[in-house]
Design a protein around this motif. Structure first.
Motif, PDB file in Angstrom:
ATOM      1  N   ASP A  17       0.802  -1.140   0.034  1.00  0.00           N
ATOM      2  CA  ASP A  17      -0.040   0.132   0.117  1.00  0.00           C
ATOM      3  C   ASP A  17       0.748   1.199  -0.072  1.00  0.00           C
ATOM      4  OD1 ASP A  17      -2.365  -1.443  -0.044  1.00  0.00           O
ATOM      5  OD2 ASP A  17      -2.633  -1.401   2.019  1.00  0.00           O
ATOM      6  N   ARG A  20       1.937   1.953  -3.572  1.00  0.00           N
ATOM      7  CA  ARG A  20       0.905   2.222  -4.755  1.00  0.00           C
ATOM      8  C   ARG A  20       0.508   3.595  -5.160  1.00  0.00           C
ATOM      9  NH1 ARG A  20      -1.786  -2.668  -5.769  1.00  0.00           N
ATOM     10  NH2 ARG A  20      -1.755  -4.329  -4.098  1.00  0.00           N
ATOM     11  N   LEU A  24       3.614   1.470  -9.656  1.00  0.00           N
ATOM     12  CA  LEU A  24       3.891  -0.069  -9.051  1.00  0.00           C
ATOM     13  C   LEU A  24       3.213  -0.924 -10.241  1.00  0.00           C
ATOM     14  CD1 LEU A  24       4.771  -2.047  -6.861  1.00  0.00           C
ATOM     15  CD2 LEU A  24       2.413  -1.643  -5.969  1.00  0.00           C
TER      16      LEU A  24
END
Length: 295
Positions: A17, A20, A24
């Motif tokens: 996370d 991201r 990515l």
């Protein structure tokens, strides 16, 4: 070698996370020594948004007796494959498989040694499913062509067969114990290992769930093989054909020991050369046996 920046060689699922918000790319690098199809496994379900990286098409050049089963592809071929998958020079690539990352390590090593940001997803597919049950996707993303430049393989990260037995080399064999000692070999005609090599099976970097062991445990493991911060630069890693040996190199880097070099041809090249001496038997085996065949 261009230094990769700000991305360690391994990242955990919970760290995805944090990545991201940047560009990515998730890369599925499943491949099987027994001939099963990695593409079929991918089509049966993969991480959402992941692209399939065909090891045989984009991470390997033509096999020869001299170069082994899985030599590096021409830089132009590697670049074409990455562009086709929508991967660019500035992307962060997180690669996974279902074998603890020992196959995905090939892509990650190739990217990092040419200056890109890449990492293995620690624990791979199973770790992701543990955190996100029933989340696999069957859809293949549409990828725009990536801006991936052609860069040569840096000479300083590679070793040749003559260096394996040189006085300055600390040669590590990443294959499982039975192949190292010459008990059996499912893919190569001559059993045994490079004289003087130390057996450090790459799968012994992992716990039973396929996650990296604690850093100190890994450092102790390598220390038993004679590798520490002062000797890591002497390491030459090999396996059957230059794939899983990358996992040992990335693990060395991740645990702060340093960087070694790769002998890409592996046993598939060295063992076929009848002019070269080989050894069988236990040699130096600093830790207990592990289970599965390695490339």
């Amino acid at each position: 070698m261009t230094e990769p920046t700000d991305i360690p060689p391994f990242v955990r699922v919970e760290e995805l996370d944090d990545l991201r918000g940047r560009r990515l790319v998730l890369a599925d690098v499943r491949w099987y020594l027994d001939g099963r199809s990695g593409r079929a496994a991918y089509e049966g379900g993969h991480l959402p948004g992941a692209v399939f990286v065909d090891l045989d098409a984009w991470l390997t050049g033509p096999a020869t007796a001299e170069a082994g089963r899985n030599p590096l592809p021409a830089p132009e071929v590697f670049a074409e494959g990455m562009r086709t998958l929508g991967i660019g020079d500035d992307d962060i690539v997180v690669a996974y498989d279902d074998q603890g990352g020992v196959i995905a390590a090939r892509l990650v090593w190739m990217l990092r040694t040419t200056g890109r940001r890449a990492a293995i997803l620690d624990g791979g597919l199973d770790a992701y499913l543990e955190a996100h049950p029933d989340s696999l996707s069957a859809a293949e993303p549409e990828a725009d062509s990536g801006d991936f430049s052609v860069r040569p393989w840096p000479a300083e990260v590679l070793a040749d067969a003559d260096e394996l037995t040189g006085p300055a080399a600390l040669t590590l064999d990443a294959r499982n114990r039975d192949r190292f000692i010459g008990q059996q070999d499912p893919v190569d005609p001559r059993p045994g290992h490079v004289p003087g090599a130390v057996n450090v099976p790459c799968r012994e970097n992992l716990d039973p769930r396929g996650r990296l062991l604690p850093a100190q445990t890994i450092r102790d493991h390598f220390d038993a093989a004679g590798v520490d911060r002062t000797t890591a630069s002497q390491v030459i890693s090999y396996c059957g054909s230059g794939v899983t040996a990358c996992h040992n190199l990335l693990t060395l880097e991740h645990t702060g020991l340093g960087r070694g070099r790769l002998y890409v041809g592996g046993w598939s090249a060295y063992g076929r050369d009848e002019t070269r001496q080989v050894e069988t038997g236990p040699g130096r085996t600093p830790s207990p046996a592990a289970g599965e065949a390695t490339l």
